[in-house]
Motif scaffolding. Structure first.
Motif, PDB file in Angstrom:
ATOM      1  N   ASN A   1      85.410 -39.700  19.367  1.00  0.00           N
ATOM      2  CA  ASN A   1      84.719 -39.560  20.854  1.00  0.00           C
ATOM      3  C   ASN A   1      85.981 -39.249  21.438  1.00  0.00           C
ATOM      4  OD1 ASN A   1      82.138 -39.343  21.020  1.00  0.00           O
ATOM      5  ND2 ASN A   1      81.405 -41.285  21.667  1.00  0.00           N
TER       6      ASN A   1
ATOM      7  N   CYS B   1      88.039 -36.232  20.326  1.00  0.00           N
ATOM      8  CA  CYS B   1      87.494 -35.027  21.088  1.00  0.00           C
ATOM      9  C   CYS B   1      87.379 -35.124  22.249  1.00  0.00           C
ATOM     10  CB  CYS B   1      86.221 -34.413  21.185  1.00  0.00           C
ATOM     11  SG  CYS B   1      85.863 -34.908  19.259  1.00  0.00           S
ATOM     12  N   TYR B   2      87.970 -36.148  23.065  1.00  0.00           N
ATOM     13  CA  TYR B   2      88.075 -36.096  24.587  1.00  0.00           C
ATOM     14  C   TYR B   2      89.157 -35.176  24.868  1.00  0.00           C
ATOM     15  CZ  TYR B   2      88.307 -37.473  29.391  1.00  0.00           C
ATOM     16  OH  TYR B   2      89.335 -37.800  30.667  1.00  0.00           O
TER      17      TYR B   2
ATOM     18  N   ILE C   1      82.996 -31.824  15.364  1.00  0.00           N
ATOM     19  CA  ILE C   1      84.542 -31.680  16.114  1.00  0.00           C
ATOM     20  C   ILE C   1      84.152 -30.707  16.988  1.00  0.00           C
ATOM     21  CG2 ILE C   1      86.957 -31.999  17.065  1.00  0.00           C
ATOM     22  CD1 ILE C   1      87.046 -34.023  14.231  1.00  0.00           C
ATOM     23  N   ARG C   2      84.605 -28.828  16.408  1.00  0.00           N
ATOM     24  CA  ARG C   2      84.794 -28.114  17.482  1.00  0.00           C
ATOM     25  C   ARG C   2      83.371 -28.159  18.629  1.00  0.00           C
ATOM     26  NH1 ARG C   2      85.522 -25.330  11.676  1.00  0.00           N
ATOM     27  NH2 ARG C   2      82.848 -25.300  11.822  1.00  0.00           N
TER      28      ARG C   2
ATOM     29  N   LYS D   1      81.359 -30.426  19.806  1.00  0.00           N
ATOM     30  CA  LYS D   1      81.748 -31.419  20.795  1.00  0.00           C
ATOM     31  C   LYS D   1      82.858 -30.829  21.919  1.00  0.00           C
ATOM     32  CE  LYS D   1      81.445 -36.033  19.329  1.00  0.00           C
ATOM     33  NZ  LYS D   1      80.921 -36.861  20.318  1.00  0.00           N
ATOM     34  N   VAL D   2      84.273 -30.554  21.454  1.00  0.00           N
ATOM     35  CA  VAL D   2      85.148 -29.478  22.174  1.00  0.00           C
ATOM     36  C   VAL D   2      84.605 -28.786  23.016  1.00  0.00           C
ATOM     37  CG1 VAL D   2      87.283 -29.172  21.779  1.00  0.00           C
ATOM     38  CG2 VAL D   2      86.593 -31.090  20.866  1.00  0.00           C
TER      39      VAL D   2
END
Ligand code: ADP
Length: 395
Positions: free
Chosen positions: A300, A303-304, A336-337, A339-340
């Motif tokens: 988290n 990614c944030y 990750i991609r 989420k981003v």
């Protein structure tokens, strides 16, 4: 005819190499010497999918590794094909804005930049000196991690500290991974059919080290790494951005001197520090899938912070044509991609979930939906870029 390029990436205890044909862009041979400086040093060579490992215990240092490379090139009838040698150098300071042929003055300038990269430049120089000794008749070229970012404007590269620190000590933001950012942004423009000289691209290079860069019309205008590769994104073991006031606080709480604090921020932080499990993204993702709280937290924060930095970088572009993922994590982590891109929805970015899931293990391509800026995965190839620069400068 000899026209292949031997690419050398020399670290303090490792030496990575590749023999590349700049015309076909093919790697004919790749290899890695590890544990240099230790009695159990060894070298691994790969050719046509076959892998061979040999001990370097008879000469477990950089010269030993270079001699092993020469021996393996000779044994495979590749030695006479080597036309020139290209070296990766981490820090070129402000002196080097592009790759350059090596001569004594260039070596002296790289030595001068060693205070900015004390862990890297001396090792890079060792590789250069050993290669000059071993290939005395060949031209050699240096390709700098920092050079591509030398186009950053003053307002992006200056820290708000007394200007004398910049003027007298070179304290400024330099940025790294430049060879990857240059290669990947040009490839992305090609894939998308964008004219590079009219393009606004953010590249997220996510490996053990990670940095994002804003590339406007083919030139770097801002990036997340700074004076050192510690600034910016959350990385495997590096903290990325942290309040500079934290140094004194950590030092006082843990009884550490500045070197101790710097070491903690470089080696015990990032994904490892947050997850209390691992610096390896694959392990973190596997643990997160099983509900490991530290792994979920690490993902988290990673990614944030990445999404936040990408959004910040778009300020320097004024618009966004494409967001590009590369590096071991960028090329493989669909989690990750996704989420981003989700967090960047306000920039108009959308995700093609099945294309995203398919873009792993070497399969690159577009992962965005029908509308908004493009998002894509490009496999980075720093060795190829070094080979192409070397071929161009020695032609
Ligand atoms: P370096 O910066 O050392 O060149 P790499 O670009 O090889 O590093 O990236 C290493 C990172 O890529 C590691 O965190 C690794 O876990 C991650 N990685 C590799 N494959 C995958 C995968 N399938 N899923 C998620 N992360 C991956």
């Amino acid at each position: 005819m000899s026209n292949d390029i031997l690419v050398i990436n020399c670290g303090s205890s490792s030496l990575k190499f590749a023999l590349i044909n700049p015309q076909t862009q093919e790697a004919l041979l790749t290899g890695l010497a590890e544990k240099l400086g230790h009695a159990d040093a060894y070298v691994t060579v790969k050719q046509d999918g076959a892998k061979e490992t040999a001990s370097l215990s008879h000469q477990p240092d950089h010269a030993g590794a270079m001699h092993a490379i020469i021996a393996t090139l000779k044994a495979r009838n590749l030695f006479d094909q080597v036309a020139a040698v290209g070296h990766r150098v981490v820090h070129g300071g402000e002196n080097f804005k592009a790759s350059t042929l090596i001569d004594d003055a260039v070596i002296a300038e790289i030595e001068g930049c060693a205070k900015l990269a004390p862990l890297h430049n001396p090792a890079n120089l060792l590789g250069i000196r050993t290669a000059i000794e071993c290939f005395p008749t060949l031209k050699q070229v240096v390709v700098f991690d920092t050079a591509f970012h030398q186009t950053m404007p003053e307002h992006a590269y200056l820290y708000a500290v007394p200007m004398s620190l910049y003027r007298e000590h070179g304290l400024r933001r330099y940025g790294f991974h430049g060879t990857s950012h240059r290669y990947v942004s040009a490839e992305a423009a090609k894939v998308l059919g964008l004219p590079l000289d009219n393009s606004a691209i953010v590249v997220a290079h996510l490996g053990n080290g990670a940095s994002a860069a804003a590339i406007l019309n083919g030139k770097s205008v801002d990036t997340t790494m700074g004076l050192t590769p510690l600034e910016g994104l959350v990385m495997g073991t590096r903290s990325g951005d942290i309040d500079p006031g934290a140094h004194a606080y950590i030092g006082a709480q843990l009884g550490l001197d500045l070197d101790g604090v710097t070491d903690l921020l470089n080696k015990q932080s990032g994904l490892l520090g947050l997850s209390e499990l691992s610096n390896d993204c694959r392990e973190i993702e596997d643990a997160a899938a099983e509900g490991h709280a530290g792994a979920l937290l690490a993902l988290n924060v990673f990614c944030y912070r990445l999404a936040k930095q990408i959004a910040a970088l778009t300020v320097s572009l004024g618009r966004l044509d494409a967001l590009v993922f590369t590096g071991g994590i960028g090329e493989n982590s669909s989690i990750i991609r996704a989420k981003v891109i989700e967090q960047l929805g306000f920039l108009g970015l959308t995700l093609d979930a099945s294309a995203n899931d398919a873009a792993i293990r070497g399969k690159a391509g577009k992962i965005s939906g029908a509308t908004g800026p493009a998002a894509l995965v490009v496999n980075t190839n720093e060795e190829l870029m070094i080979a192409l620069d070397t071929a161009a400068l020695t032609a």
